[in-house]
Design a protein around this motif. Structure first.
Motif, PDB file in Angstrom:
ATOM      1  N   HIS A  54       0.829  -1.203   0.000  1.00  0.00           N
ATOM      2  CA  HIS A  54       0.000   0.000   0.000  1.00  0.00           C
ATOM      3  C   HIS A  54       0.865   1.255   0.000  1.00  0.00           C
ATOM      4  CE1 HIS A  54      -4.000  -1.809   0.347  1.00  0.00           C
ATOM      5  NE2 HIS A  54      -3.299  -2.831   0.812  1.00  0.00           N
ATOM      6  N   LYS A  55       2.076   1.159  -0.533  1.00  0.00           N
ATOM      7  CA  LYS A  55       2.949   2.328  -0.653  1.00  0.00           C
ATOM      8  C   LYS A  55       2.277   3.343  -1.566  1.00  0.00           C
ATOM      9  CE  LYS A  55       7.192   0.000   0.363  1.00  0.00           C
ATOM     10  NZ  LYS A  55       7.833  -1.193  -0.101  1.00  0.00           N
ATOM     11  N   GLY A  56       2.089   4.547  -1.063  1.00  0.00           N
ATOM     12  CA  GLY A  56       1.445   5.592  -1.841  1.00  0.00           C
ATOM     13  C   GLY A  56      -0.064   5.425  -1.951  1.00  0.00           C
ATOM     14  N   ARG A  57      -0.618   4.456  -1.240  1.00  0.00           N
ATOM     15  CA  ARG A  57      -2.059   4.177  -1.294  1.00  0.00           C
ATOM     16  C   ARG A  57      -2.551   3.741   0.082  1.00  0.00           C
ATOM     17  NH1 ARG A  57      -5.141  -0.370  -2.636  1.00  0.00           N
ATOM     18  NH2 ARG A  57      -3.260  -1.584  -2.879  1.00  0.00           N
ATOM     19  N   PRO A  58      -2.435   4.620   1.087  1.00  0.00           N
ATOM     20  CA  PRO A  58      -2.883   4.245   2.426  1.00  0.00           C
ATOM     21  C   PRO A  58      -4.397   4.110   2.480  1.00  0.00           C
ATOM     22  CG  PRO A  58      -2.369   6.570   2.382  1.00  0.00           C
ATOM     23  CD  PRO A  58      -1.966   6.010   1.034  1.00  0.00           C
ATOM     24  N   GLY A  59      -4.847   3.253   3.383  1.00  0.00           N
ATOM     25  CA  GLY A  59      -6.283   3.067   3.503  1.00  0.00           C
ATOM     26  C   GLY A  59      -6.691   2.434   4.808  1.00  0.00           C
ATOM     27  N   ILE A  60      -7.996   2.262   4.936  1.00  0.00           N
ATOM     28  CA  ILE A  60      -8.599   1.618   6.095  1.00  0.00           C
ATOM     29  C   ILE A  60      -9.680   0.678   5.590  1.00  0.00           C
ATOM     30  CG2 ILE A  60      -9.980   1.989   8.179  1.00  0.00           C
ATOM     31  CD1 ILE A  60      -8.625   4.687   8.469  1.00  0.00           C
ATOM     32  N   VAL A  61      -9.781  -0.494   6.203  1.00  0.00           N
ATOM     33  CA  VAL A  61     -10.784  -1.496   5.838  1.00  0.00           C
ATOM     34  C   VAL A  61     -11.690  -1.731   7.035  1.00  0.00           C
ATOM     35  CG1 VAL A  61     -11.102  -3.929   5.240  1.00  0.00           C
ATOM     36  CG2 VAL A  61      -9.276  -2.609   4.162  1.00  0.00           C
ATOM     37  N   TYR A  62     -12.982  -1.929   6.764  1.00  0.00           N
ATOM     38  CA  TYR A  62     -13.957  -2.248   7.803  1.00  0.00           C
ATOM     39  C   TYR A  62     -14.787  -3.425   7.315  1.00  0.00           C
ATOM     40  CZ  TYR A  62     -17.759  -1.670  11.171  1.00  0.00           C
ATOM     41  OH  TYR A  62     -18.678  -1.863  12.158  1.00  0.00           O
ATOM     42  N   VAL A  63     -14.868  -4.481   8.102  1.00  0.00           N
ATOM     43  CA  VAL A  63     -15.592  -5.689   7.703  1.00  0.00           C
ATOM     44  C   VAL A  63     -17.064  -5.549   8.088  1.00  0.00           C
ATOM     45  CG1 VAL A  63     -15.751  -8.199   7.947  1.00  0.00           C
ATOM     46  CG2 VAL A  63     -13.517  -7.088   8.001  1.00  0.00           C
ATOM     47  N   TYR A  79     -10.520 -11.351  10.711  1.00  0.00           N
ATOM     48  CA  TYR A  79     -11.291 -10.174  11.074  1.00  0.00           C
ATOM     49  C   TYR A  79     -12.746 -10.424  10.717  1.00  0.00           C
ATOM     50  CZ  TYR A  79      -6.813  -7.754  11.342  1.00  0.00           C
ATOM     51  OH  TYR A  79      -5.540  -7.371  11.673  1.00  0.00           O
ATOM     52  N   GLY A  80     -13.633 -10.277  11.708  1.00  0.00           N
ATOM     53  CA  GLY A  80     -15.057 -10.466  11.485  1.00  0.00           C
ATOM     54  C   GLY A  80     -15.792  -9.142  11.458  1.00  0.00           C
ATOM     55  N   PRO A  81     -17.111  -9.203  11.378  1.00  0.00           N
ATOM     56  CA  PRO A  81     -17.925  -7.980  11.290  1.00  0.00           C
ATOM     57  C   PRO A  81     -17.667  -7.021  12.445  1.00  0.00           C
ATOM     58  CG  PRO A  81     -19.271  -9.933  10.915  1.00  0.00           C
ATOM     59  CD  PRO A  81     -17.932 -10.413  11.379  1.00  0.00           C
ATOM     60  N   GLY A  82     -17.611  -5.740  12.097  1.00  0.00           N
ATOM     61  CA  GLY A  82     -17.418  -4.707  13.100  1.00  0.00           C
ATOM     62  C   GLY A  82     -15.973  -4.423  13.438  1.00  0.00           C
ATOM     63  N   VAL A  83     -15.055  -5.073  12.739  1.00  0.00           N
ATOM     64  CA  VAL A  83     -13.617  -4.891  12.980  1.00  0.00           C
ATOM     65  C   VAL A  83     -12.972  -4.380  11.698  1.00  0.00           C
ATOM     66  CG1 VAL A  83     -11.482  -6.053  13.647  1.00  0.00           C
ATOM     67  CG2 VAL A  83     -13.642  -6.758  14.672  1.00  0.00           C
ATOM     68  N   GLY A  84     -11.928  -3.623  11.844  1.00  0.00           N
ATOM     69  CA  GLY A  84     -11.200  -3.122  10.686  1.00  0.00           C
ATOM     70  C   GLY A  84      -9.713  -3.107  10.937  1.00  0.00           C
ATOM     71  N   TRP A  85      -8.970  -2.659   9.929  1.00  0.00           N
ATOM     72  CA  TRP A  85      -7.525  -2.570  10.061  1.00  0.00           C
ATOM     73  C   TRP A  85      -6.985  -1.492   9.132  1.00  0.00           C
ATOM     74  CZ3 TRP A  85      -9.805  -6.765   7.566  1.00  0.00           C
ATOM     75  CH2 TRP A  85      -9.516  -6.906   6.207  1.00  0.00           C
ATOM     76  N   PRO A  86      -5.830  -0.923   9.486  1.00  0.00           N
ATOM     77  CA  PRO A  86      -5.189   0.063   8.619  1.00  0.00           C
ATOM     78  C   PRO A  86      -4.324  -0.626   7.573  1.00  0.00           C
ATOM     79  CG  PRO A  86      -3.957  -0.120  10.647  1.00  0.00           C
ATOM     80  CD  PRO A  86      -5.147  -1.042  10.778  1.00  0.00           C
ATOM     81  N   GLU A  87      -4.131   0.066   6.464  1.00  0.00           N
ATOM     82  CA  GLU A  87      -3.216  -0.386   5.415  1.00  0.00           C
ATOM     83  C   GLU A  87      -2.298   0.800   5.097  1.00  0.00           C
ATOM     84  OE1 GLU A  87      -5.997  -3.628   3.130  1.00  0.00           O
ATOM     85  OE2 GLU A  87      -6.224  -1.530   2.528  1.00  0.00           O
ATOM     86  N   ASP A  88      -1.085   0.765   5.665  1.00  0.00           N
ATOM     87  CA  ASP A  88      -0.155   1.871   5.482  1.00  0.00           C
ATOM     88  C   ASP A  88       1.006   1.459   4.590  1.00  0.00           C
ATOM     89  OD1 ASP A  88       1.530   0.325   7.078  1.00  0.00           O
ATOM     90  OD2 ASP A  88       1.304   1.586   8.848  1.00  0.00           O
ATOM     91  N   ARG A  89       2.013   2.316   4.499  1.00  0.00           N
ATOM     92  CA  ARG A  89       3.148   2.065   3.596  1.00  0.00           C
ATOM     93  C   ARG A  89       3.931   0.810   3.966  1.00  0.00           C
ATOM     94  NH1 ARG A  89       4.646   6.342   6.805  1.00  0.00           N
ATOM     95  NH2 ARG A  89       6.478   5.970   8.082  1.00  0.00           N
ATOM     96  N   ASN A  90       3.761   0.307   5.190  1.00  0.00           N
ATOM     97  CA  ASN A  90       4.463  -0.901   5.614  1.00  0.00           C
ATOM     98  C   ASN A  90       3.646  -2.172   5.403  1.00  0.00           C
ATOM     99  OD1 ASN A  90       6.775   0.536   6.617  1.00  0.00           O
ATOM    100  ND2 ASN A  90       5.475   1.212   8.294  1.00  0.00           N
ATOM    101  N   THR A  91       2.424  -2.031   4.899  1.00  0.00           N
ATOM    102  CA  THR A  91       1.549  -3.187   4.694  1.00  0.00           C
ATOM    103  C   THR A  91       1.965  -3.953   3.442  1.00  0.00           C
ATOM    104  OG1 THR A  91      -0.302  -2.054   5.749  1.00  0.00           O
ATOM    105  CG2 THR A  91      -0.838  -3.916   4.310  1.00  0.00           C
TER     106      THR A  91
END
Length: 114
Positions: A54-63, A79-91
């Motif tokens: 995700h270099k140059g394309r940061p984001g967040i996901v929510y299930v 990850y189940g419903p109601g949980v999310g995670w970040p996607e940063d340059r180190n992902t």
């Protein structure tokens, strides 16, 4: 299988564009970039691969529904419903649905269109 290994190719994935806003007029320095929102559905046995960053394309996901398994750094995390995670340059990761029902997520990221 770790994120460093070759993940299966994408299969059983539907991506629906929901919305986007051009960031250039909103924030100085972000000309040409968009804030984008998509709904991603991964069918049972589906894979969102191969390994990608995700270099140059940061984001967040929510299930929203089902369970998504995120493979990164040699670790598989569910990850189940109601949980999310970040996607940063180190992902560096890939995703799969090991369950028996479709897994649905909302993904919001900053992208260069095209």
């Amino acid at each position: 299988m770790s994120s460093e290994q070759a993940a299966p190719q994408t299969k059983g994935v539907t991506v629906e564009f929901l919305s986007a806003v051009d960031l250039g007029p909103e924030l100085p320095g972000l000309e040409g970039r968009q804030l984008r929102m998509r709904r991603v559905t991964i069918e049972p046995g589906g894979v969102f691969g191969p390994v990608h960053d995700h270099k140059g394309r940061p984001g967040i996901v929510y299930v929203l529904a089902g369970t998504i398994t995120d493979h990164r750094d040699g670790i598989a995390t569910d990850y189940g419903p109601g949980v999310g995670w970040p996607e940063d340059r180190n992902t560096l990761h890939w995703l799969e649905n090991r369950g028996t029902v479709p897994a649905v997520e909302v993904s919001v990221d900053i992208v260069l269109p095209g």
